[in-house]
Design a protein around this motif. Structure first.
Motif, PDB file in Angstrom:
ATOM      1  N   ASP A 106       1.955  -4.615   3.914  1.00 53.26           N
ATOM      2  CA  ASP A 106       1.668  -4.381   2.492  1.00 53.26           C
ATOM      3  C   ASP A 106       2.654  -5.155   1.617  1.00 53.26           C
ATOM      4  O   ASP A 106       2.278  -5.740   0.587  1.00 53.26           O
ATOM      5  CB  ASP A 106       1.768  -2.887   2.161  1.00 53.26           C
ATOM      6  N   LEU A 107       3.907  -5.167   2.032  1.00 53.72           N
ATOM      7  CA  LEU A 107       4.926  -5.884   1.265  1.00 53.72           C
ATOM      8  C   LEU A 107       4.706  -7.396   1.340  1.00 53.72           C
ATOM      9  O   LEU A 107       4.913  -8.118   0.360  1.00 53.72           O
ATOM     10  CB  LEU A 107       6.320  -5.514   1.781  1.00 53.72           C
ATOM     11  N   GLU A 108       4.287  -7.869   2.507  1.00 52.53           N
ATOM     12  CA  GLU A 108       3.975  -9.302   2.639  1.00 52.53           C
ATOM     13  C   GLU A 108       2.823  -9.687   1.713  1.00 52.53           C
ATOM     14  O   GLU A 108       2.852 -10.755   1.080  1.00 52.53           O
ATOM     15  CB  GLU A 108       3.614  -9.618   4.091  1.00 52.53           C
ATOM     16  N   ALA A 109       1.804  -8.829   1.633  1.00 54.34           N
ATOM     17  CA  ALA A 109       0.669  -9.101   0.754  1.00 54.34           C
ATOM     18  C   ALA A 109       1.119  -9.201  -0.695  1.00 54.34           C
ATOM     19  O   ALA A 109       0.645 -10.049  -1.458  1.00 54.34           O
ATOM     20  CB  ALA A 109      -0.385  -7.999   0.911  1.00 54.34           C
ATOM     21  N   LEU A 110       2.060  -8.347  -1.080  1.00 57.65           N
ATOM     22  CA  LEU A 110       2.584  -8.391  -2.445  1.00 57.65           C
ATOM     23  C   LEU A 110       3.401  -9.663  -2.663  1.00 57.65           C
ATOM     24  O   LEU A 110       3.255 -10.349  -3.683  1.00 57.65           O
ATOM     25  CB  LEU A 110       3.457  -7.159  -2.699  1.00 57.65           C
ATOM     26  N   LEU A 111       4.248 -10.000  -1.695  1.00 60.59           N
ATOM     27  CA  LEU A 111       5.110 -11.181  -1.808  1.00 60.59           C
ATOM     28  C   LEU A 111       4.291 -12.464  -1.931  1.00 60.59           C
ATOM     29  O   LEU A 111       4.637 -13.359  -2.721  1.00 60.59           O
ATOM     30  CB  LEU A 111       6.034 -11.261  -0.586  1.00 60.59           C
TER      31      LEU A 111
ATOM     32  N   GLY B 119      -6.058  -7.775  -3.511  1.00 56.56           N
ATOM     33  CA  GLY B 119      -6.380  -6.511  -2.849  1.00 56.56           C
ATOM     34  C   GLY B 119      -5.189  -5.790  -2.263  1.00 56.56           C
ATOM     35  O   GLY B 119      -5.356  -4.835  -1.497  1.00 56.56           O
ATOM     36  N   SER B 120      -3.953  -6.216  -2.591  1.00 56.68           N
ATOM     37  CA  SER B 120      -2.775  -5.526  -2.074  1.00 56.68           C
ATOM     38  C   SER B 120      -2.793  -4.062  -2.494  1.00 56.68           C
ATOM     39  O   SER B 120      -3.004  -3.729  -3.663  1.00 56.68           O
ATOM     40  CB  SER B 120      -1.499  -6.193  -2.611  1.00 56.68           C
ATOM     41  N   LEU B 121      -2.559  -3.159  -1.534  1.00 55.95           N
ATOM     42  CA  LEU B 121      -2.554  -1.722  -1.828  1.00 55.95           C
ATOM     43  C   LEU B 121      -1.512  -1.356  -2.874  1.00 55.95           C
ATOM     44  O   LEU B 121      -1.680  -0.397  -3.631  1.00 55.95           O
ATOM     45  CB  LEU B 121      -2.283  -0.926  -0.547  1.00 55.95           C
ATOM     46  N   LEU B 122      -0.439  -2.126  -2.929  1.00 50.46           N
ATOM     47  CA  LEU B 122       0.645  -1.808  -3.855  1.00 50.46           C
ATOM     48  C   LEU B 122       0.321  -2.145  -5.302  1.00 50.46           C
ATOM     49  O   LEU B 122       1.098  -1.834  -6.197  1.00 50.46           O
ATOM     50  CB  LEU B 122       1.917  -2.546  -3.426  1.00 50.46           C
ATOM     51  N   LEU B 123      -0.817  -2.762  -5.535  1.00 48.20           N
ATOM     52  CA  LEU B 123      -1.214  -3.096  -6.904  1.00 48.20           C
ATOM     53  C   LEU B 123      -2.289  -2.153  -7.432  1.00 48.20           C
ATOM     54  O   LEU B 123      -2.862  -2.386  -8.491  1.00 48.20           O
ATOM     55  CB  LEU B 123      -1.721  -4.540  -6.968  1.00 48.20           C
ATOM     56  N   HIS B 124      -2.538  -1.068  -6.682  1.00 49.86           N
ATOM     57  CA  HIS B 124      -3.603  -0.144  -7.084  1.00 49.86           C
ATOM     58  C   HIS B 124      -3.166   1.309  -6.902  1.00 49.86           C
ATOM     59  O   HIS B 124      -2.335   1.626  -6.060  1.00 49.86           O
ATOM     60  CB  HIS B 124      -4.869  -0.387  -6.250  1.00 49.86           C
ATOM     61  N   GLY B 125      -3.763   2.181  -7.700  1.00 47.56           N
ATOM     62  CA  GLY B 125      -3.638   3.620  -7.498  1.00 47.56           C
ATOM     63  C   GLY B 125      -2.229   4.155  -7.575  1.00 47.56           C
ATOM     64  O   GLY B 125      -1.347   3.614  -8.240  1.00 47.56           O
ATOM     65  N   TRP B 126      -1.993   5.241  -6.843  1.00 45.87           N
ATOM     66  CA  TRP B 126      -0.711   5.944  -6.906  1.00 45.87           C
ATOM     67  C   TRP B 126       0.436   5.111  -6.349  1.00 45.87           C
ATOM     68  O   TRP B 126       1.589   5.253  -6.793  1.00 45.87           O
ATOM     69  CB  TRP B 126      -0.809   7.279  -6.157  1.00 45.87           C
ATOM     70  N   ARG B 127       0.151   4.223  -5.404  1.00 43.52           N
ATOM     71  CA  ARG B 127       1.216   3.382  -4.850  1.00 43.52           C
ATOM     72  C   ARG B 127       1.773   2.430  -5.918  1.00 43.52           C
ATOM     73  O   ARG B 127       2.969   2.155  -5.943  1.00 43.52           O
ATOM     74  CB  ARG B 127       0.702   2.594  -3.646  1.00 43.52           C
ATOM     75  N   TYR B 128       0.877   1.953  -6.785  1.00 42.42           N
ATOM     76  CA  TYR B 128       1.336   1.072  -7.858  1.00 42.42           C
ATOM     77  C   TYR B 128       2.251   1.827  -8.815  1.00 42.42           C
ATOM     78  O   TYR B 128       3.310   1.317  -9.218  1.00 42.42           O
ATOM     79  CB  TYR B 128       0.139   0.502  -8.621  1.00 42.42           C
TER      80      TYR B 128
END
Length: 386
Positions: free
Chosen positions: A336-341, A346-355
């Motif tokens: 997930d962190l690699e996707a953000l980097l 569609g990175s999970l960290l850019l959506h919902g409660w994780r964001y």
């Protein structure tokens, strides 16, 4: 809880629908077979609340369930399911609609301290201290009549699901997390999850990352052809052409029957039925420009500095997870962190409660909006002055 109602007539179905349409939520599960077909064969529908439970026979009621499906698709009724993707696919296949809103207990579980993607039996054991029987796991649900034991086994799935839903909601409200998964549940209602275009079928074939761009064009052509044939004939894809044979054909690129027949493990019947068509597809694909995989699928090697940045992001994730009594893996994995980097869509960290909890902060850190200070006992983020 009253006795299990088995619904296999229009009269009984009308009575059930009258009962269902006044409920604020319904616990739902399905039983289906897919071993010999492309589309799931719908065999049983289980529905429950805290007061009643019913098992509906879609085989006996084929073509007569439109009113029930209208209720399942009612936007004012919450549909509670566990690991809902396959159940939702059945409803989408039969009605062309998605049963929003849904509540997936598998997604809720990690917010309550359970592991990610827990099985249903684990939830029943953890919440209700009941160990589910596995005696009918391999049942052929298309066979009739169903025994009393089979009916109880199927009904238990929704009886316990209804109870777990109530317990989950109470715990989420106590933690102030009842709205955290709103966006995640909405994403489950994306039609693209349930109706993949044949032209994109190649993206699901494992091992393609080892092929060249020109070879990938052949993989795409063969996977698209296979998907269309499987849908038309309602047969499993691998009965038509296995993934490993698609990869072999992409590497060897046979353009005539003799070359195709020489491929190891090729079936003589397949060569007779589809050989000419497959060879023509391969020949046509050879003249097209090569395809490229996304960076993630190509497994691009990261630099030492990029690995160090990921370590810093991981540290922030661990801190925020600790503050919210969550397992860090639930909040964000290394991938997930690699996707953000790497700015992957569609990175999970850019959506919902994780964001809200950490994604926005990590994004700001990568953009230089925060600095980090460290002492022996703490790590702190500071907003940069504008």
């Amino acid at each position: 809880m009253s006795e299990i109602q088995f619904v296999d007539s229009v009269t009984e179905l009308d009575i059930l629908c009258q009962k269902m349409q006044h409920e604020p939520w319904l616990a739902i599960d399905t039983e289906f077979l897919r071993e010999k077909t492309y589309y799931p064969k719908f065999c049983l529908l289980q529905i429950a609340t805290l007061e009643w439970v019913a098992c509906v026979d879609p085989i006996a009621l084929e073509g007569q369930m439109s009113e029930l499906f209208e209720i399942i698709n009612n936007p004012n009724i919450i549909k509670v399911l566990h690991s809902c993707r396959q159940d939702v696919e059945i409803f989408y296949q039969l009605t062309g609609k998605l049963p929003a809103p849904v509540y997936d207990t598998q997604l809720v579980a990690p917010l309550l301290g359970l592991q990610e993607n827990p099985g249903y039996a684990m939830l029943v054991s953890g919440f209700l201290n009941i160990n589910l029987s596995k005696i009918h796991t391999r049942t052929d649900w298309s066979q009739r009549p169903l025994s009393a034991d089979q009916m109880k086994y199927a009904a238990d799935d929704v009886i316990y699901l209804a109870k777990i839903y109530q317990m989950m909601e109470e715990q989420l409200q106590k933690l102030g997390r009842e709205n955290w998964l709103k966006e995640d549940f909405e994403q489950l209602m994306n039609p693209d999850l349930y109706d993949i275009p044949p032209a994109n079928a190649w993206l699901k074939i494992r091992g393609k990352n080892k092929l060249t761009g020109k070879q990938l064009v052949i993989v795409q052509a063969l996977a698209e052809w296979r998907e269309k044939v499987a849908k038309k004939d309602d047969r499993p894809k691998n009965w038509i052409l296995r993934d490993e044979l698609i990869l072999d054909m992409a590497k060897l690129q046979p353009v005539n029957i003799k070359e195709l027949s020489e491929i190891r493990s090729i079936n003589d019947g397949f060569v007779r039925r589809s050989g000419q068509q497959v060879c023509a597809l391969i020949k046509a694909a050879q003249g097209k420009p090569g395809l490229k995989l996304k960076a993630k699928e190509n497994s691009v090697k990261k630099t030492v500095k990029q690995e160090a940045v990921l370590d810093v992001l991981s540290a922030v994730v661990r801190l925020r997870a600790e503050e919210n009594a969550l397992n860090p893996i639930i909040l964000a994995t290394r991938k997930d962190l690699e996707a953000l980097l790497f700015d992957e869509p569609g990175s999970l960290l850019l959506h919902g409660w994780r964001y809200s909890m950490v994604g926005k902060e990590l994004q700001g850190l990568l953009q230089g909006q925060f600095t980090i200070s460290v002492n022996k006992n703490d790590l702190t983020l500071h907003a940069q002055e504008v």
